[in-house]
Motif scaffolding. Structure first.
Motif, PDB file in Angstrom:
ATOM      1  N   TRP A  13       1.151  33.583 182.295  1.00  0.00           N
ATOM      2  CA  TRP A  13       0.984  33.200 180.886  1.00  0.00           C
ATOM      3  C   TRP A  13       1.990  33.902 179.983  1.00  0.00           C
ATOM      4  O   TRP A  13       2.337  33.400 178.921  1.00  0.00           O
ATOM      5  CB  TRP A  13      -0.450  33.461 180.433  1.00  0.00           C
ATOM      6  N   SER A  14       2.456  35.057 180.424  1.00  0.00           N
ATOM      7  CA  SER A  14       3.514  35.740 179.674  1.00  0.00           C
ATOM      8  C   SER A  14       4.819  34.937 179.743  1.00  0.00           C
ATOM      9  O   SER A  14       5.543  34.820 178.758  1.00  0.00           O
ATOM     10  CB  SER A  14       3.707  37.141 180.249  1.00  0.00           C
ATOM     11  N   LYS A  57       4.626  31.825 177.416  1.00  0.00           N
ATOM     12  CA  LYS A  57       4.117  32.160 176.082  1.00  0.00           C
ATOM     13  C   LYS A  57       4.604  31.171 175.022  1.00  0.00           C
ATOM     14  O   LYS A  57       3.853  30.793 174.118  1.00  0.00           O
ATOM     15  CB  LYS A  57       4.563  33.583 175.728  1.00  0.00           C
ATOM     16  N   PRO A  86       2.933  26.943 176.028  1.00  0.00           N
ATOM     17  CA  PRO A  86       1.621  27.091 176.679  1.00  0.00           C
ATOM     18  C   PRO A  86       1.141  25.825 177.388  1.00  0.00           C
ATOM     19  O   PRO A  86       0.533  25.900 178.449  1.00  0.00           O
ATOM     20  CB  PRO A  86       0.684  27.461 175.513  1.00  0.00           C
TER      21      PRO A  86
END
Length: 662
Positions: free
Chosen positions: A292-293, A296, A299
């Motif tokens: 998820w980083s 970012k 999404p």
């Protein structure tokens, strides 16, 4: 009455050394007539005294009795050591409960499948894992009693034999251990020396997950005594440790009398709340956060990468894959102001023509869930779906059906339309209130069914877009309103789509594929997808922001005003469905906050499940929905369209439609 056997002393010394805290709390308990459990870890006993541990394992019938005597003796020692002995009360019944899980004995020979239980397992300490499918009434039976020899006055205990249904068999000769053989054959029963026990029979069945195709799940009878009675109910997953023995089946007319295997339980552990089937190592959680980083700034592209892992053998069907993911993840259960529980589990119904992949999604969803049952509407009676009362040996018992057995899991029902009318009525309560009320054969109770229902059905004849969903599916309005998402998959002739799908099927597994798609699908293999769904369900409890609340509220009011054909679907249940889907999407996006993005996505899911959309006119057929190259960019267009429609309400503030910074 007699001296303690030599084997009791080392057991008592072990309990005093290692379990003085438990013994002290038993001493301080007020009721002297209760049966108290004392929990011992077998690995601890093995570490402390290996020879003694081996004797307990190989001769449990004898040594578990010694252990109970040792517990009573050890508790008297602790009672004498109390600073104020008057506050302690002497107890008569203490039972040592041995837990094998996590010990060196947890192997195939001592932890077999129920279907693999054989004669070689008789007489050793055995551990079985299964689901309770039947629980009997609690009875009382007369247990051990004292007799004395008329010749030498020696007193001895006699235990009832389970094989002959708890009848007492007196020894042929006096069992005294004196130097001179007594040989007495006549005994006097000592008045008031009978110990009575609580007694309950349950039946456990092995999980279908451990079975191969075509295998029939086997079951075994388990006997619970004293403090173990009434701690499990139908539908519970349990791990039970005990001694395997056999007893004669009831003497019935024209029925052969056989020896049935029976497990006399020593320790029972409920595993409903334990997620032991899916272990999530720390490095996997780090991978989730890193993923998820990386996404970012995009999404929705990250979300679509996860969704590609759902049923990868089926091309496209983005809307269905999103709906399956949101249904499996679910929302957050909460209690409203009146104290009523509002369910967090979502339900999904796929309505579609034959060959649109409905059953494929059902089977894949069942594999993703750590507890699931697949059944068909026609193949299941109401008893097979809910619960039934069966008569066994002259006694009525409740036997759990599919919805009860999947409590906390997923129940997949194919051919949903072929259920009988009476059977459909029985699952109304199970889907909304998440309980099943039973009043059969004098057994009145309520069973828990916190399960996700995933149904699939064909339309009744040719699907008519001008008719309501109730008419097309032959399902009643109240039943349809319980489904959060109802997706319609129509097999319309689209040459472009047919060409793409045929290419996907023909070239599946070939190296010539789009590189980005290949990379994305490799990120989320099946085991990781399963762990991800489990992790977000356990660790995230999203809360609605003011912005999300306003969007959902305005959309609900708009639907109420424009609902004509789908009046049965547009109820307060739809508002609850919107909240659940928004929470599920926030969990899917690895967040603890429900933002405007989640609310808009929930609206798009509901719009896709409506035959006539209140906002988006170009939703189209769910069957032809595909993954887009730039989902974040497309979302901005959809968001602007929805907000412009909702802005006609005074309650909705003037929010600029822009890219969400997440």
């Amino acid at each position: 009455m007699t001296d303690l056997p030599a084997a009791v002393k080392p057991l008592a010394a072990f309990l005093v050394r290692r379990h003085s805290d438990q013994l002290r709390s038993i001493c301080l308990s007020p009721d002297s007539k209760l049966h108290y459990p004392l929990y011992v870890d077998f690995a601890e006993l093995m570490e402390d005294d290996p020879p003694l541990a081996r004797l307990v394992f190989s001769q449990p019938t004898e040594y578990l009795r010694f252990f109970d005597q040792a517990a009573v003796w050890a508790h008297k020692v602790i009672l004498g050591d109390l600073k104020d002995p008057e506050i302690g009360i002497k107890k008569e019944f203490i039972h040592v409960r041995i837990d094998i899980c996590g010990s060196p004995l947890e192997c195939a020979d001592t932890f077999p499948r129920i279907g693999c239980v054989r004669v070689k397992h008789r007489g050793i300490l055995l551990t079985l894992k299964g689901t309770v499918i039947r629980s009997g009434a609690i009875k009382m039976y007369e247990g051990e009693r004292w007799y004395s020899c008329q010749k030498c006055r020696h007193s001895f205990l006699v235990y009832p034999e389970l094989e002959t249904r708890n009848s007492i068999q007196l020894p042929s000769y006096c069992p005294s251990q004196r130097s001179k053989f007594c040989g007495g054959t006549k005994y006097n029963y000592l008045e008031g020396s009978i110990t009575c026990h609580d007694y309950q029979e349950i039946k456990i069945q092995e999980s279908t997950h451990v079975l191969g195709v075509g295998a029939i799940p086997r079951s075994i009878l388990v006997i619970l005594k004293d403090d173990l009675v009434d701690i499990v109910k139908a539908g519970d997953d349990i791990i039970v440790t005990g001694v395997l023995t056999a007893r004669w089946s009831p003497d019935l007319k024209d029925v052969r009398c056989d020896l049935d295997p029976v497990l006399i339980a020593n320790h029972v552990r409920r595993t409903n709340e334990l997620k032991s089937d899916i272990t999530i190592p720390h490095d996997v959680i780090v991978n989730f956060k890193q993923f998820w980083s990386d996404f970012k700034d995009m999404p929705l592209k990250g979300r679509n990468a996860i969704l590609r892992g759902i049923c990868p053998q089926i091309f496209g069907l983005f809307t269905v894959k999103l709906a399956v993911a949101l249904t499996l993840i679910g929302g957050v259960q909460h209690v409203d102001a009146s104290g009523t529980k509002v369910r967090g589990e979502s339900h999904l119904l796929l309505v579609g023509d034959p060959g649109t992949g409905k059953s494929q999604f059902l089977k894949f969803a069942a594999k993703l869930s750590n507890r699931s049952v697949i059944t068909t509407g026609l193949g299941s009676t109401s008893a097979g779906l809910t619960v039934t009362a069966v008569k066994d040996g002259g006694e009525w018992m409740l036997e759990a059906g599919a919805l009860v057995l999947t409590d906390g899991g997923l129940c997949c029902i194919d051919e949903f339309d072929s259920m009988r009318e009476h059977d459909r009525a029985t699952i109304h309560e199970a889907m909304e209130q998440q309980t099943i009320s039973v009043a059969k054969a004098g057994l009145v109770t309520t069973l828990s069914t916190r399960t996700i229902v995933f149904g699939a059905t064909n339309p009744k004849g040719r699907y008519d877009p001008d008719q309501s969903l109730s008419v097309n599916t032959a399902l009643s309005g109240p039943l349809l309103s319980r489904f959060d998402i109802v997706l319609v998959l129509l097999d319309t002739k689209n040459p472009e789509w047919d060409g793409v799908v045929s290419s996907h099927i023909l070239f599946e597994g070939e190296p010539e594929k789009d590189e980005t798609d290949e990379n994305l699908s490799n990120i989320w293999p099946f085991p990781m997808l399963r762990r991800y769904i489990q992790y977000v369900k356990e660790n995230f409890r999203p809360v609605l922001t003011k912005e999300a609340e306003t969007v959902i509220s305005s959309y609900y009011q708009l639907q109420r005003r424009s609902a004509t054909q789908n009046a049965a679907r547009t109820t307060v249940r739809m508002l609850e469905s919107l909240i659940r889907l928004a929470q599920a999407h926030a969990r899917l996006m690895f967040r603890n906050e429900v933002t405007r993005l989640d609310a808009i996505t929930a609206i798009l899911c509901i719009e896709s499940s409506m035959t006539t959309s209140a906002i988006v006119d170009s939703v189209g057929n769910a069957l032809h929905s595909n993954f887009t190259e730039n989902p974040d960019l497309e979302y901005i267009t959809q968001e602007r369209l929805i907000l412009e429609k909702l802005r006609s309400f005074d309650e909705f503030p003037d929010i600029e439609a822009s890219t969400l910074g997440l």
